[in-house]
Design an enzyme around this catalytic site. Sequence first.
Site, mmCIF file in Angstrom:
data_model
loop_
_atom_site.group_PDB
_atom_site.id
_atom_site.type_symbol
_atom_site.label_atom_id
_atom_site.label_comp_id
_atom_site.label_asym_id
_atom_site.label_seq_id
_atom_site.Cartn_x
_atom_site.Cartn_y
_atom_site.Cartn_z
ATOM 1 N N ARG A 119 0.840 -1.218 -0.122
ATOM 2 C CA ARG A 119 -0.053 0.154 -0.244
ATOM 3 C C ARG A 119 0.959 1.126 -0.171
ATOM 4 O O ARG A 119 1.765 1.426 1.012
ATOM 5 C CB ARG A 119 -0.758 -0.128 1.169
ATOM 6 C CG ARG A 119 -1.607 1.102 1.445
ATOM 7 C CD ARG A 119 -2.543 1.267 2.284
ATOM 8 N NE ARG A 119 -4.080 0.344 1.731
ATOM 9 C CZ ARG A 119 -4.942 0.500 2.364
ATOM 10 N NH1 ARG A 119 -5.290 1.089 3.448
ATOM 11 N NH2 ARG A 119 -6.362 -0.345 1.696
ATOM 12 N N HIS A 146 -7.047 0.855 -6.717
ATOM 13 C CA HIS A 146 -7.119 0.064 -5.585
ATOM 14 C C HIS A 146 -7.954 -1.153 -6.175
ATOM 15 O O HIS A 146 -8.995 -1.643 -5.710
ATOM 16 C CB HIS A 146 -8.239 0.634 -4.451
ATOM 17 C CG HIS A 146 -8.220 0.161 -3.300
ATOM 18 N ND1 HIS A 146 -7.373 -1.058 -3.053
ATOM 19 C CD2 HIS A 146 -8.982 0.487 -2.122
ATOM 20 C CE1 HIS A 146 -7.744 -1.610 -1.610
ATOM 21 N NE2 HIS A 146 -8.579 -0.614 -0.916
ATOM 22 N N GLN A 149 -9.673 -3.917 -4.170
ATOM 23 C CA GLN A 149 -11.132 -3.582 -3.568
ATOM 24 C C GLN A 149 -11.971 -3.781 -4.489
ATOM 25 O O GLN A 149 -13.039 -4.420 -4.273
ATOM 26 C CB GLN A 149 -10.964 -2.084 -3.473
ATOM 27 C CG GLN A 149 -12.216 -1.505 -2.702
ATOM 28 C CD GLN A 149 -12.802 -1.897 -1.389
ATOM 29 O OE1 GLN A 149 -11.921 -1.974 -0.563
ATOM 30 N NE2 GLN A 149 -13.925 -2.584 -1.292
ATOM 31 N N ASP A 243 -17.283 6.671 -1.836
ATOM 32 C CA ASP A 243 -15.786 6.676 -0.998
ATOM 33 C C ASP A 243 -15.523 8.100 -0.408
ATOM 34 O O ASP A 243 -16.349 8.992 -0.886
ATOM 35 C CB ASP A 243 -14.770 6.236 -1.913
ATOM 36 C CG ASP A 243 -13.416 5.989 -1.373
ATOM 37 O OD1 ASP A 243 -13.474 5.753 0.027
ATOM 38 O OD2 ASP A 243 -12.433 6.195 -2.061
ATOM 39 N N CYS A 283 -16.249 1.266 0.142
ATOM 40 C CA CYS A 283 -15.011 0.542 0.333
ATOM 41 C C CYS A 283 -14.509 0.580 1.861
ATOM 42 O O CYS A 283 -14.055 -0.220 2.247
ATOM 43 C CB CYS A 283 -14.192 0.947 -0.702
ATOM 44 S SG CYS A 283 -13.576 2.733 -0.450
ATOM 45 N N ARG A 311 -13.629 -8.815 1.021
ATOM 46 C CA ARG A 311 -12.044 -8.761 0.721
ATOM 47 C C ARG A 311 -11.409 -9.854 1.124
ATOM 48 O O ARG A 311 -10.222 -10.178 0.416
ATOM 49 C CB ARG A 311 -11.872 -7.352 1.434
ATOM 50 C CG ARG A 311 -12.360 -6.184 1.420
ATOM 51 C CD ARG A 311 -11.706 -5.596 -0.095
ATOM 52 N NE ARG A 311 -10.093 -5.488 0.167
ATOM 53 C CZ ARG A 311 -9.630 -4.393 0.593
ATOM 54 N NH1 ARG A 311 -10.084 -3.382 1.185
ATOM 55 N NH2 ARG A 311 -8.034 -4.547 0.682
HETATM 56 N N1 NVA Z 1 -9.778 6.562 -1.555
HETATM 57 C C1 NVA Z 1 -9.550 6.082 -0.399
HETATM 58 C C2 NVA Z 1 -9.895 4.703 -0.118
HETATM 59 C C3 NVA Z 1 -9.261 4.041 1.141
HETATM 60 C C4 NVA Z 1 -9.836 2.507 1.098
HETATM 61 C C5 NVA Z 1 -8.144 6.365 0.360
HETATM 62 O O1 NVA Z 1 -7.169 6.212 -0.715
HETATM 63 O O2 NVA Z 1 -7.604 6.811 1.344
HETATM 64 N N1 CP Z 2 -11.190 -0.350 1.849
HETATM 65 C C1 CP Z 2 -10.154 -0.610 2.446
HETATM 66 O O1 CP Z 2 -8.777 -0.796 1.744
HETATM 67 O O2 CP Z 2 -9.914 -0.179 3.861
HETATM 68 P P1 CP Z 2 -8.518 -0.336 4.539
HETATM 69 O O3 CP Z 2 -8.027 0.967 4.442
HETATM 70 O O4 CP Z 2 -8.866 -0.292 5.971
HETATM 71 O O5 CP Z 2 -7.479 -1.338 4.449
#
Ligand code: NVA
Ligand code: CP
Length: 325
Positions: A119, A146, A149, A243, A283, A311
């Site tokens: 990540r 993502h 997801q 989101d 998500c 997930r």
């Molecule tokens: N768009 C959000 C998704 C979190 C799972 C982010 O990148 O923070």
């Molecule tokens: N939706 C998602 O990826 O959640 P987290 O940021 O908690 O991993």
Amino acid sequence: MPSVNSNNMELTNSWRGKSLVTLLDVTKIQIEQILELSSELKKLHLSRTTGKQWEYPRTLGMLFEKPSLRTRVSFEAGMVQLGGHAINLAASDVGLGTRESTADVAAALSRWVDIISARVFRHETVEELAENASIPVINALSDREHPIQAFADLQTLFENKPITPNQLKLAYVGDGNNVLHALLLACAKMGVSISAACPEGYFPNSDYVRAAMEIGHNESGAAVAIVTDPAEAVQNADAVYTDVWASMGQESESEHRAEIFKNYQVNAELMMKAKSDAIVLHCLPAHRGEEISTEVMQIHYKTVMDQAENRLHTQKALISLMLGY
Ligand code: NVA
Ligand code: CP
């Protein structure tokens, strides 16, 4: 577990119960025993891909530059359920790209673990990891995409709407971000029409939009549209997705974005304009009162939590397939 020096139990056990603090206390025989057993273990490690299913426990190395609940727990629990395990690697501890180059981290991790998830802030970092690793690398969220997801999103959509994907329409309301980019590609590939409503200046990346439109046009028949009016996007939608307005790393823009996105909330009034049996997807994490009203979240809570559960299953499937099972 191979054994060494089985003729001489005294020598074999010369490490048992001992500590290792300084080599001053270590004998030549003890070193030889380590080297001998290590060679055996190395052979086993290198031949692991020819073993039976999960005969040799697999390890996932999870690099995180940003926080996570779902991704971390579903990966870790999933690996345990598959008979392996996962190691959490905070990128700040590893010094990804600072203490050590991203390429060296990828190459070194490849020697110990079987699969890497990452990540990252910059999508280029996960590209660099994948280029320099000799094992599979999974994008566990970047600034651009993502993808894992999207697998869970599709599973949840199809579980709830078990009709041909070409008859489905998903509407996305909010920021043209990483989650939307993944959805655009996933929906277009599966033949699910997708309509996204985003404010001017917060549209998804045009490369993703173009790619999704081309896939829809040339391959799947999915219609892809980016509009500014949430009511237009949700019209005739089977699923309405949202989101957060400010993604991880954009926290300083939260106030400014709250003003820009204030008409992009998924609330009861907007849901009236979708199909009457439309599901709501998110998500997570969710900011109630911002991108989604408390009421809508409450009504669709089970579906959203099913989506979170999925997930786990989709990632287990992905890892199993990547590792050849
Ligand atoms: N768009 C959000 C998704 C979190 C799972 C982010 O990148 O923070
Ligand atoms: N939706 C998602 O990826 O959640 P987290 O940021 O908690 O991993």
